[in-house]
Design a protein around this motif. Structure first.
Motif, PDB file in Angstrom:
ATOM      1  N   GLU A   1      37.853  12.926 -19.526  1.00  0.00           N
ATOM      2  CA  GLU A   1      38.746  11.912 -18.960  1.00  0.00           C
ATOM      3  C   GLU A   1      38.072  10.544 -18.952  1.00  0.00           C
ATOM      4  OE1 GLU A   1      41.303  14.697 -15.810  1.00  0.00           O
ATOM      5  OE2 GLU A   1      39.503  13.619 -15.142  1.00  0.00           O
ATOM      6  N   LEU A   2      36.812  10.509 -18.516  1.00  0.00           N
ATOM      7  CA  LEU A   2      36.101   9.232 -18.443  1.00  0.00           C
ATOM      8  C   LEU A   2      35.823   8.665 -19.831  1.00  0.00           C
ATOM      9  CD1 LEU A   2      33.545   9.825 -15.543  1.00  0.00           C
ATOM     10  CD2 LEU A   2      35.595   8.402 -15.517  1.00  0.00           C
TER      11      LEU A   2
ATOM     12  N   ALA B   1      30.360   8.211 -21.155  1.00  0.00           N
ATOM     13  CA  ALA B   1      31.395   7.237 -21.500  1.00  0.00           C
ATOM     14  C   ALA B   1      30.787   5.999 -22.141  1.00  0.00           C
ATOM     15  CB  ALA B   1      32.191   6.868 -20.258  1.00  0.00           C
TER      16      ALA B   1
ATOM     17  N   ARG C   1      37.524   9.230 -22.633  1.00  0.00           N
ATOM     18  CA  ARG C   1      38.783   8.755 -23.221  1.00  0.00           C
ATOM     19  C   ARG C   1      39.201   7.425 -22.596  1.00  0.00           C
ATOM     20  NH1 ARG C   1      43.234  11.080 -26.022  1.00  0.00           N
ATOM     21  NH2 ARG C   1      45.072   9.766 -25.773  1.00  0.00           N
ATOM     22  N   ALA C   2      39.136   7.332 -21.266  1.00  0.00           N
ATOM     23  CA  ALA C   2      39.539   6.108 -20.582  1.00  0.00           C
ATOM     24  C   ALA C   2      38.658   4.930 -20.992  1.00  0.00           C
ATOM     25  CB  ALA C   2      39.480   6.311 -19.071  1.00  0.00           C
ATOM     26  N   ALA C   3      37.364   5.171 -21.126  1.00  0.00           N
ATOM     27  CA  ALA C   3      36.446   4.098 -21.509  1.00  0.00           C
ATOM     28  C   ALA C   3      36.737   3.605 -22.918  1.00  0.00           C
ATOM     29  CB  ALA C   3      34.999   4.587 -21.410  1.00  0.00           C
TER      30      ALA C   3
ATOM     31  N   LEU D   1      43.428  15.713 -23.778  1.00  0.00           N
ATOM     32  CA  LEU D   1      42.557  14.541 -23.813  1.00  0.00           C
ATOM     33  C   LEU D   1      41.974  14.253 -25.190  1.00  0.00           C
ATOM     34  CD1 LEU D   1      40.660  15.367 -20.504  1.00  0.00           C
ATOM     35  CD2 LEU D   1      42.334  13.528 -20.816  1.00  0.00           C
TER      36      LEU D   1
ATOM     37  N   ARG E   1      36.407  16.361 -16.609  1.00  0.00           N
ATOM     38  CA  ARG E   1      36.150  15.059 -16.001  1.00  0.00           C
ATOM     39  C   ARG E   1      35.411  14.156 -16.970  1.00  0.00           C
ATOM     40  NH1 ARG E   1      37.759  10.788 -13.519  1.00  0.00           N
ATOM     41  NH2 ARG E   1      36.184   9.716 -12.257  1.00  0.00           N
TER      42      ARG E   1
ATOM     43  N   VAL F   1      39.650   3.773 -24.506  1.00  0.00           N
ATOM     44  CA  VAL F   1      40.924   3.049 -24.465  1.00  0.00           C
ATOM     45  C   VAL F   1      40.728   1.661 -23.868  1.00  0.00           C
ATOM     46  CG1 VAL F   1      43.221   3.013 -23.420  1.00  0.00           C
ATOM     47  CG2 VAL F   1      42.335   5.134 -24.399  1.00  0.00           C
ATOM     48  N   ASP F   2      39.962   1.579 -22.766  1.00  0.00           N
ATOM     49  CA  ASP F   2      39.699   0.288 -22.126  1.00  0.00           C
ATOM     50  C   ASP F   2      38.949  -0.667 -23.057  1.00  0.00           C
ATOM     51  OD1 ASP F   2      40.965   1.134 -19.853  1.00  0.00           O
ATOM     52  OD2 ASP F   2      39.127   1.568 -18.729  1.00  0.00           O
TER      53      ASP F   2
ATOM     54  N   GLU G   1      29.413   9.080 -16.522  1.00  0.00           N
ATOM     55  CA  GLU G   1      29.456   7.636 -16.781  1.00  0.00           C
ATOM     56  C   GLU G   1      28.584   7.271 -17.981  1.00  0.00           C
ATOM     57  OE1 GLU G   1      31.357   5.487 -15.453  1.00  0.00           O
ATOM     58  OE2 GLU G   1      32.122   6.479 -13.659  1.00  0.00           O
TER      59      GLU G   1
END
Length: 249
Positions: free
Chosen positions: A232-233, A191, A235-237, A25, A229, A239-240, A188
């Protein structure tokens, strides 16, 4: 933006965190070099995993304090601290070389991180060690700190770091561990903070004020509960939000 995590912080049969999952990640790995945590097999394993994934390896150097996890201040003299930093750098670099990579930056750990942010003697020892070992190694540290100032003055590259999982005081310093609001535990919220650092160059301090936070790398601690976890959140945030993730080295 670079996303880094403190890894390799186990010792012997004791392991802290899921190094393999976090290596999938992050873009940079701050690897413990055996003084505050880590041992030879752990260093080799994490360096090999980082090399396989294209993750940059950084030496996370600390006080010689396994029992206290490097989070207790030690009043080193300049020469001793400089040489113990060199010792750790060399050890990690050996394992990097045999797995086809190299140490790409240095980051102090724990009490040394905080001491070097404000104490000139300890910051100077870090700068001297890097200058003697490889003056092309960047230093990952707080923006505007004593360490950043001395490193810049010595011609070293400074990379400013922010923390998605730590509370900030209104003056821009981290809330000391062991005090209220030192840690951010909601994934959250981590992120959201990471995206704000990357896109707005700011962070919300514990008193609600918005303070500047111009960083090139965002740190997640591998010993944070639910660290995978959280990563993951985060990284995803990022990228989004359209933030490219890549090592700063």
């Amino acid at each position: 933006m670079d996303l880094n995590a403190d890894l390799g912080e186990g010792f012997g049969i004791w392991r802290l965190g899921d190094d393999a999952a976090l290596l999938d990640l992050v873009t940079s790995a701050n690897v413990a070099c055996g003084f505050h945590a880590g041992d030879a097999p752990t260093m080799r394993r994490v360096c090999a995993g980082a090399a396989e994934r294209g993750v940059a390896v950084g030496a996370q150097v600390g006080y010689r304090d396994l029992a206290g996890f490097g989070r207790r201040h030690i009043a080193y003299d300049f020469v001793e601290l400089r040489d113990e930093i060199l010792y750790q750098l060399g050890a990690l670099d050996a394992f990097c070389r045999i797995v086809g990579t190299r140490v790409r930056y240095l980051k102090p750990h724990g009490a040394l991180y905080h001491a070097a942010a404000c104490a000139e003697s300890q910051a100077a020892a870090l700068v001297a060690a890097v200058g003697e070992y490889d003056d092309q190694l960047p230093l990952l540290c707080p923006s505007g700190s004593v360490l950043a100032q001395l490193a810049t003055g010595a011609g070293l590259r400074v990379v400013a770091e922010g923390f998605a999982d730590r509370g900030y005081l209104p003056n821009g310093q981290l809330v000391p561990r062991g005090t209220p609001n030192a840690l951010v535990t909601d994934p959250e919220q981590m992120a959201q903070r990471a995206v704000r650092m990357a896109t707005e160059r700011s962070v919300v301090a514990v008193d609600g004020t918005v303070i500047p936070c111009p960083v090139e790398s965002i740190c997640l601690h591998g010993d944070t509960p639910g660290a995978v976890r959280c990563a993951e959140l985060v990284r995803a945030a990022l990228v989004d939000a359209g933030v490219p993730l890549t090592p700063f080295t």
